[in-house]
Design a protein around this motif. Sequence first.
Motif, PDB file in Angstrom:
ATOM      1  N   UNK A 272      90.631 127.251 106.330  1.00 15.60           N
ATOM      2  CA  UNK A 272      90.008 126.429 107.369  1.00 15.60           C
ATOM      3  C   UNK A 272      89.298 125.263 106.688  1.00 15.60           C
ATOM      4  N   UNK A 273      89.879 124.072 106.792  1.00 15.88           N
ATOM      5  CA  UNK A 273      89.347 122.914 106.081  1.00 15.88           C
ATOM      6  C   UNK A 273      87.996 122.473 106.616  1.00 15.88           C
ATOM      7  N   UNK A 274      87.289 121.609 105.882  1.00 17.19           N
ATOM      8  CA  UNK A 274      87.793 121.049 104.637  1.00 17.19           C
ATOM      9  C   UNK A 274      87.682 122.023 103.462  1.00 17.19           C
ATOM     10  N   UNK A 275      88.806 122.095 102.743  1.00 15.47           N
ATOM     11  CA  UNK A 275      88.865 122.941 101.544  1.00 15.47           C
ATOM     12  C   UNK A 275      89.693 122.201 100.500  1.00 15.47           C
ATOM     13  N   UNK A 276      89.237 122.229  99.245  1.00 12.76           N
ATOM     14  CA  UNK A 276      90.069 121.716  98.156  1.00 12.76           C
ATOM     15  C   UNK A 276      90.389 122.874  97.224  1.00 12.76           C
ATOM     16  N   UNK A 277      91.661 122.950  96.815  1.00  9.84           N
ATOM     17  CA  UNK A 277      92.087 123.967  95.841  1.00  9.84           C
ATOM     18  C   UNK A 277      92.774 123.205  94.711  1.00  9.84           C
ATOM     19  N   UNK A 278      92.373 123.491  93.479  1.00  6.63           N
ATOM     20  CA  UNK A 278      92.910 122.755  92.327  1.00  6.63           C
ATOM     21  C   UNK A 278      94.340 123.144  92.005  1.00  6.63           C
ATOM     22  N   UNK A 279      94.711 122.954  90.719  1.00  2.58           N
ATOM     23  CA  UNK A 279      96.083 123.197  90.283  1.00  2.58           C
ATOM     24  C   UNK A 279      96.245 124.619  89.758  1.00  2.58           C
ATOM     25  N   UNK A 280      97.485 125.095  89.869  1.00  2.00           N
ATOM     26  CA  UNK A 280      97.882 126.385  89.269  1.00  2.00           C
ATOM     27  C   UNK A 280      97.022 127.562  89.718  1.00  2.00           C
TER      28      UNK A 280
END
Length: 354
Positions: A272-280
Amino acid sequence: MKGIILHGGFGTRLRPFTYTRPKQLLPIANVPMSQCGLNSLKNAGINDIAIIIGGENSYKVKDYYGNGEKFGVKITYVEQDYPKGISHAIGLCQDFVDTDKFAVFLGDNILLKDISQSVKDFEKGDEAARILLCEVSNPSQFGVAQLSSDGSLVKIVEKPKNPPTNLAVIGIYFLTTSIFEVIANLKPSWRNELEITDALQVLLESKQKISYDVITHYWKDTGTPSDIIDANKILLSQMEPYFFGIREDQVIIKGNVMVGKGTTIRKGVTIEGPVIIGENCIIGDGAYLGPNTSIGNNCKINSCSINNSIVMDGCEISCGLKISESIISYNTTIKSNSPKNTIFTLGEDNKILL
Ligand code: DAU
């Protein structure tokens, strides 16, 4: 014009995070908070920037920013042996500044305002300094400005017990070389620091002109964990969504979500945004993320709910817990078979088996 970013200090109110890195490198929306200042200076056309560093972990600042090329700027590092105050730090930059005008950005200040116009006005003008003011509900925690009835600045005082106004002096200052002579003669304050507010007050008393802009945009001095969680929420709310990862079937995504490359969102996950998820990262099995949540790179998150929180790189969380208002530092593992609700303030490299 040149720029200076203050990246020193002890960051005592942000322990345990600051035992292992300068506070200004702590990520907000997955980017070190001091990059807000660097981007702000760069967007205003200031590409020649000195970063003040100090303390045993300051090599991490050099590791991250390097010579500035990756960020489109040129960086010079200036070492401060001990945090003797903002004015002391500025005074160390006299050779770097040379004869130019310059802008100083405190590395722990987040400002959602383009400073280009203030920079242009200051470049054209003849004033000795320009400051930015912001109305706050807790002025005694900041430098505070007092104005006369015609709107001119009459007094600037550091953290007054009885603030004359609710106008905080925010941590972005536009200065000329005239400040160096003032700093050279400044006496330490009650907290044993050479204060920038005291230096500005000396300019006022010697009838040098200081102009100001009152800003109404979001501004935060990120002194405490709850300030960081608040800034994280606001910065995430400004981001445009993107998705460079892999999304399996039966994933529910609401609102603005930013997902980096190499990240897999497995079946049954809700975000449920706002959400940031990085790499890998792998977000799997029974994870409910958001809102207002940042997950760094290389994390594995399963069977838990995380909202209003920051999880830094390399964490593994699989614990059935509801995690709110939490900051979980690098490489932390939290695993549990008996879920409870809890709040975490954890430094690096923890392993919590509940
Ligand atoms: O954020 C705005 C406030 O910043 C102003 O309203 C105050 O007038 C000003 O004094 C400053 O107050 P703080 O008490 O919040 O300053 P702090 O000690 O947190 O230092 C601000 C930044 O400068 C922080 O990123 C650490 C860095 N610093 C600080 C000192 C004292 C240095 O790099 N070197 C230093 O010697």
